[in-house]
Scaffold this motif. Structure first.
Motif: not given
Length: 254
Positions: A226-231, A235-237, A3-8
Motif C-alpha cells: 500500500a505504501d507504493a500505491v501512495l507514491f 506529488p513525488w510522482a 494526498i490530503a486534498e484528494q478524494i480516493v
C-alpha cells in the motif's frame, strides 16, 4: 495535489489488500470512498473508524456500469467534490492456491471471462466514470493493481495472469490518452502477499520458498504494498505515468 486534498476511491476496499490501501490513504488525510461488493459489515466498520468526514462505504459491483456510476454520484454528494484518485483493486473471486486452479488442459473460457471482467471491465468502468470529475478538478490519478506473474509465471494462474497483463496494456494506452488532462495512470504489481483473504489458501511452504527467493528474504505485506500505491498518488510522482512498479521484495527485477 497533495494526498490530503484528494478524494480516493478504493475498489474492493473492505478486505485484504484493499483495507491496507484505505488505511494508507486515510493516514495521509485523504477522504476515502470504500467500495465493496459482499463485505458490508467490514466496509461499514472500516468507514466508521475514520468518521463520515473522512470515509464512507458504498456497495457496487464494479463490472456493472450503472452501479459504478452510482458510486461517483454518491461520493460527490457525500464529500461535495469529485473523486480525484481511483485505485482499481477489486478482484473477481479467486484463491491463490496453485494446486486448486485449473491447468492448461482443462481451464475454461468462462474462467478467463470472469477475470477479464473483474480486472479490465471494472477498471474501464471506474475510469470512464471518473473522467468528468477529474477534468473538472484539473487533476486525476488512476492506480491499477497488477501482478508480477506475467513477468515471472511460476504458478499457472492462466486466467488471472492474462487479465492483469491486459490491464497493464490498458494502463499504458489510458496514460497516453489522458495525459493532456493531467490524469496519470500507473500500475503497482505485487507477488504473493502475506497475508490477504485471497492468499490465505496458499500453503506455508510456498510463502517460505518465495521469501528465500527474494533479496530481502521475506514476503511483502499488504501494508508495504500500500505504501507504493501512495507514491503514485503523491506529488513525488507528478511526472510519472504509464508505468508498472513491481513491489515484491526484489523477486522480479525490471
Amino acid at each position: 495535489m497533495q494526498i490530503a486534498e484528494q478524494i480516493v476511491l478504493v475498489t474492493g476496499g473492505a478486505r485484504g489488500l484493499g483495507t491496507s490501501i484505505v488505511h494508507a490513504f486515510a493516514a495521509q488525510g485523504a477522504r476515502v470512498v470504500i467500495n465493496y461488493r459482499n463485505s458490508a459489515a467490514a466496509a461499514e466498520t472500516l468507514a466508521a473508524s475514520y468518521g463520515p468526514e473522512h470515509a464512507f462505504a458504498v456497495r457496487a459491483d464494479v463490472t456493472d456500469r450503472a452501479q459504478v456510476a452510482a458510486i461517483f454520484t454518491q461520493a460527490q454528494a457525500h464529500f461535495g467534490a469529485p473523486v480525484t484518485t481511483v485505485v482499481n483493486n477489486a478482484l473477481a473471486d479467486f484463491q491463490f492456491n496453485g494446486d486448486a486452479r485449473s491447468g492448461a488442459a482443462d481451464i475454461s473460457w468462462d474462467e478467463f471471462e470472469a477475470q477479464f471482467s473483474g480486472s479490465v471491465r471494472g477498471a474501464l468502468n471506474t475510469t470512464q466514470q471518473a473522467l468528468a470529475g477529474m477534468r473538472e478538478a484539473g487533476f486525476g490519478r488512476i492506480i491499477n493493481i497488477g501482478t508480477n506473474l506475467f513477468q515471472n509465471p511460476v504458478v499457472p494462474y492462466h486466467d488471472y495472469t492474462a487479465s492483469k497483463a491486459a490491464l497493464l496494456s490498458l494502463t499504458r494506452t489510458l496514460a497516453s490518452d489522458l495525459g493532456p488532462h493531467n490524469i496519470a495512470v500507473n500500475m503497482v504489481s505485487g507477488g504473493l502477499l502475506r497475508t490477504t483473504d485471497a492468499s490465505a489458501a496458499t500453503p506455508e511452504d510456498v510463502f517460505d520458498f518465495i521469501a528465500a527467493s527474494t533479496p530481502l528474504r521475506r514476503v511483502t505485506t499488504p501494508d508495504e504494498f500500500a505504501d507504493a500505491v501512495l507514491f503514485f498518488a503523491s506529488p513525488w510522482a507528478r511526472s510519472v505515468t504509464g508505468q508498472n512498479l513491481v513491489v515484491d521484495g526484489g523477486l522480479v527485477m525490471n
